[in-house]
Write a protein that holds these residues in place. Structure first.
Motif, mmCIF file in Angstrom:
data_model
loop_
_atom_site.group_PDB
_atom_site.id
_atom_site.type_symbol
_atom_site.label_atom_id
_atom_site.label_comp_id
_atom_site.label_asym_id
_atom_site.label_seq_id
_atom_site.Cartn_x
_atom_site.Cartn_y
_atom_site.Cartn_z
ATOM 1 N N ASN A 484 0.818 -1.126 -0.099
ATOM 2 C CA ASN A 484 -0.151 -0.082 -0.139
ATOM 3 C C ASN A 484 0.678 1.195 -0.049
ATOM 4 N N ASN A 485 1.971 1.295 0.727
ATOM 5 C CA ASN A 485 2.937 2.443 0.815
ATOM 6 C C ASN A 485 3.936 2.439 -0.282
ATOM 7 N N GLY A 486 3.973 1.326 -1.067
ATOM 8 C CA GLY A 486 5.149 1.356 -2.021
ATOM 9 C C GLY A 486 6.312 0.554 -1.307
ATOM 10 N N PHE A 487 7.048 0.042 -2.132
ATOM 11 C CA PHE A 487 8.415 -0.843 -1.618
ATOM 12 C C PHE A 487 9.297 0.244 -1.844
ATOM 13 N N ASP A 488 9.500 0.765 -0.342
ATOM 14 C CA ASP A 488 10.480 2.089 -0.051
ATOM 15 C C ASP A 488 11.968 1.204 0.387
ATOM 16 N N GLU A 489 12.646 2.196 0.878
ATOM 17 C CA GLU A 489 13.957 1.634 1.341
ATOM 18 C C GLU A 489 14.052 0.680 2.438
ATOM 19 N N ASN A 490 12.981 1.006 3.251
ATOM 20 C CA ASN A 490 12.830 -0.011 4.333
ATOM 21 C C ASN A 490 12.225 -1.379 3.969
ATOM 22 N N ALA A 491 11.361 -1.507 2.936
ATOM 23 C CA ALA A 491 10.959 -2.742 2.580
ATOM 24 C C ALA A 491 12.139 -3.346 2.003
ATOM 25 N N ILE A 492 13.161 -2.863 1.174
ATOM 26 C CA ILE A 492 14.105 -3.360 0.560
ATOM 27 C C ILE A 492 15.076 -3.991 1.427
ATOM 28 N N ARG A 493 15.306 -3.199 2.547
ATOM 29 C CA ARG A 493 16.561 -3.475 3.521
ATOM 30 C C ARG A 493 15.957 -4.777 4.142
ATOM 31 N N VAL A 494 14.477 -4.878 4.610
ATOM 32 C CA VAL A 494 13.879 -5.878 5.305
ATOM 33 C C VAL A 494 13.999 -7.039 4.465
ATOM 34 N N LEU A 495 13.750 -7.124 3.373
ATOM 35 C CA LEU A 495 13.823 -8.140 2.362
ATOM 36 C C LEU A 495 15.251 -8.824 2.385
ATOM 37 N N ASN A 496 16.076 -7.902 2.159
ATOM 38 C CA ASN A 496 17.642 -8.428 1.844
ATOM 39 C C ASN A 496 18.040 -8.871 3.236
ATOM 40 N N ASN A 497 17.764 -8.418 4.426
ATOM 41 C CA ASN A 497 18.323 -8.930 5.578
ATOM 42 C C ASN A 497 17.624 -10.284 6.194
ATOM 43 N N GLU A 498 16.124 -10.483 5.640
ATOM 44 C CA GLU A 498 15.686 -11.668 6.140
ATOM 45 C C GLU A 498 15.689 -12.785 5.181
ATOM 46 N N THR A 499 16.218 -12.421 3.888
ATOM 47 C CA THR A 499 16.100 -13.570 2.584
ATOM 48 C C THR A 499 17.616 -13.619 2.063
ATOM 49 N N LYS A 500 18.499 -12.703 2.278
ATOM 50 C CA LYS A 500 19.530 -12.556 1.605
ATOM 51 C C LYS A 500 19.582 -12.650 0.102
ATOM 52 N N ILE A 501 18.296 -12.100 -0.359
ATOM 53 C CA ILE A 501 18.196 -11.749 -1.646
ATOM 54 C C ILE A 501 18.818 -10.749 -2.209
ATOM 55 N N THR A 502 19.503 -10.726 -3.477
ATOM 56 C CA THR A 502 20.306 -9.709 -3.814
ATOM 57 C C THR A 502 19.804 -9.151 -5.195
ATOM 58 N N HIS A 503 19.060 -9.631 -5.872
ATOM 59 C CA HIS A 503 18.555 -9.112 -7.153
ATOM 60 C C HIS A 503 16.681 -9.612 -7.265
ATOM 61 N N LEU A 504 16.278 -8.804 -7.837
ATOM 62 C CA LEU A 504 14.771 -9.003 -8.216
ATOM 63 C C LEU A 504 14.502 -9.068 -9.627
ATOM 64 N N LEU A 505 13.779 -10.073 -10.241
ATOM 65 C CA LEU A 505 13.238 -10.072 -11.302
ATOM 66 C C LEU A 505 11.676 -10.158 -11.501
#
Length: 530
Positions: A484-505
């Protein structure tokens, strides 16, 4: 049981027939399921990683337990020398040649006539083009069960000829290639022999019992020995996990991930109708088949597969959600072993054999009649049967050509998908971990990069199944939390910290307020996480 007789060689004139059958299987496969087939990225990526753990390192599925170790050992070695595409191509050709040899041997035992193996193969291809019962198939892409069915056919043919040691070796190899297909095949074969023994029990004496016991001991030893390469890893896989994990994994597998194979309440009504018709046709036509041991053994084997399917129906029938079924924990623990698999795969073969046998019976029962008109009609019909079966085969091939496999993507989207994957292969580090659209199945095939999780690539051990389900639920919750609020910097940081994902397709996921794509085409975008 008769003593083991000398193995007969395939006559030279049979080579052409085997090549024609194998070529027919291959033609249907390559047209109906172009490389990569639906399961080929799943199996061959795992096989490649099995031999080269650095390839796809970090991919959750590739690093999970190996349910088909024997397949990975054999086919994975080819991936060290060949591309995945060429490995699939060679694997299909070898597997279809093996299937053709088993098909030829089995049909030759059960149906008279030099052309019968090819005729039955053509009719079978037309029949299975209509549909299946529980999603089972034999002719398709390359995976472990294709080799297993080839050895199962050879085992059935040898058993029909009462070559017990040879039948046991082939049955053991069936288990090694695919334990579920092999073990169900052994159980149905055992059921057939027990029924035949009970029928002839009064003819047995002490000498016959001793001879039978020696044959059983010898064949059982060979069966166990040849099955060990596939049996040992499978037993180890089943032994993993505690009762709580096994319960959760069984529920995920049976009533969610592969319910289209395991849950009879999820099968289409048209599948029930189609197989009810096939079963009725087989029950009617088999009465005209002779009382020879090969016919009795094969018919009872099919009855065994029907019995397994009936047990599966009883286990799965009930209210939904499945938790409302009595004893549902016990029932789903049995449903996970694919009780419908052999019934689904072999009933069309049995029907095909019975159809050709019925024609043969009608053609030859009055062959010595003095009626010249009847003889002329039968001679014409003999020539029409191969032509008719060839027309069925051509119709199946035409349907495969006219109606290619349905992708979830349009042709343009499919082109964009492959282009994006190839760009990723050439422009991202091999250690990159990707979040990809969860319903795709061939990212690793084209991009050759590890993924966080996908629907298709599901582990088969209990702990792996639970973790697979957790990852999917996590991504769904993450998307809901930040959509709802858009995938901002915080969303990306949380995703990277909890999953170790480095790239998105991504296709639709977004917008990302702080990221810019490093690649994009009309359909897909690639992002690199900071």
């Amino acid at each position: 049981m008769n003593p083991e007789s000398k193995a007969s060689k395939i006559p030279p004139q049979a080579i052409l027939m085997i090549l024609l059958i194998g070529g027919s299987f291959a033609a249907d496969s390559f047209l109906r399921f172009p490389i990569p087939g639906i399961n080929e990225p799943h199996y061959l990526s795992k096989a490649k990683h099995y031999w080269n753990p650095q390839w796809g390192s970090g991919d959750f599925f590739l690093e999970s337990s190996n349910a088909h170790s024997f397949f990975y050992q054999v086919m994975g070695s080819l991936t060290q020398w060949l591309s995945l595409h060429n490995t699939a191509l060679l694997g299909r050709l070898v597997a279809f040649l093996l299937l053709a040899m088993g098909w030829y041997r089995l049909v030759k035992v059960l149906v008279p006539g030099n052309w019968s193996p090819l005729i039955t193969a053509w009719i079978y291809l037309g029949m299975v083009a209509i549909g299946n019962f529980s999603g089972e198939w034999i002719i398709g892409g390359i995976e472990s069960k294709v080799f297993a069915y080839g050895f199962l056919f050879l085992s059935l043919a040898s058993a029909c000829e009462q070559h017990w040691n040879r039948a046991a070796i082939y049955a053991g190899l069936t288990i090694s290639w695919h334990p579920v297909v092999g073990i169900w095949g052994v159980l149905c074969g055992g059921f057939s022999l027990v029924c035949d023994w009970y029928r002839k029990r009064r003819d047995f004496n002490k000498a016959t019992y001793r001879q039978t016991l020696r044959s059983v001991i010898s064949a059982t030893g060979l069966l166990i020995l040849c099955s060990l390469p596939g049996l040992i890893p499978s037993i180890g896989l089943l032994a993993q996990g505690n009762s709580e994990q096994n319960f959760a994994a069984n529920y995920i597998q049976v009533f969610y991930r592969i319910k289209h194979h395991l849950d009879p309440m999820d099968f289409h009504l048209s599948s029930y109708v189609f197989y009810a018709i096939l079963l009725a046709v087989w029950l009617i036509l088999k009465r005209n088949e002779g009382p020879s041991f090969p016919n009795r053994f094969f018919q009872l084997f099919i009855v065994g597969t029907i019995g397994l399917a009936c047990i599966g129906l009883l286990l799965g029938a009930g209210p939904r959600p499945a938790s409302e079924m009595p004893y549902y924990a016990f029932r789903m623990s049995l449903l996970k072993f694919y009780p419908f698999r052999l019934f689904d795969a072999l009933l069309p073969i049995a029907v095909t054999i019975s159809i050709v046998n019925a024609f043969q019976y009608w053609l030859f029962q009055n062959e010595n009649t003095d009626s010249k008109l009847l003889l002329i009609k039968k001679t014409s019909l003999k020539r029409m049967i191969p032509l008719f079966s060839f027309c069925i085969f051509i119709s199946a091939i035409y349907s495969a050509w006219t109606f290619p496999p349905v992708h979830k993507m349009s042709p343009a989207q499919r082109t964009d998908w492959i282009d994006a994957c190839r760009w990723i292969k050439n422009h991202t580090p091999e250690t990159a971990l990707f979040l990809t659209p969860t319903h795709q199945s061939d990212f690793k095939w084209y991009a050759q990069r590890p993924e966080y999780v996908t629907i298709k690539d599901c582990p088969q051990d209990a702990a792996g199944l639970i973790e697979w389900n957790r990852r999917l639920k996590y991504l769904r919750k993450w998307g809901q939390n930040y959509y709802n609020n858009g995938f901002d910097e915080n969303a990306i940081r949380v995703l990277n910290n909890e999953t170790k994902i480095t790239h998105l397709l991504v296709k639709r996921l977004g917008p990302f307020t702080t990221l810019k794509p490093i690649y994009q085409n009309q359909t897909y975008k690639v992002y690199e996480l900071p």
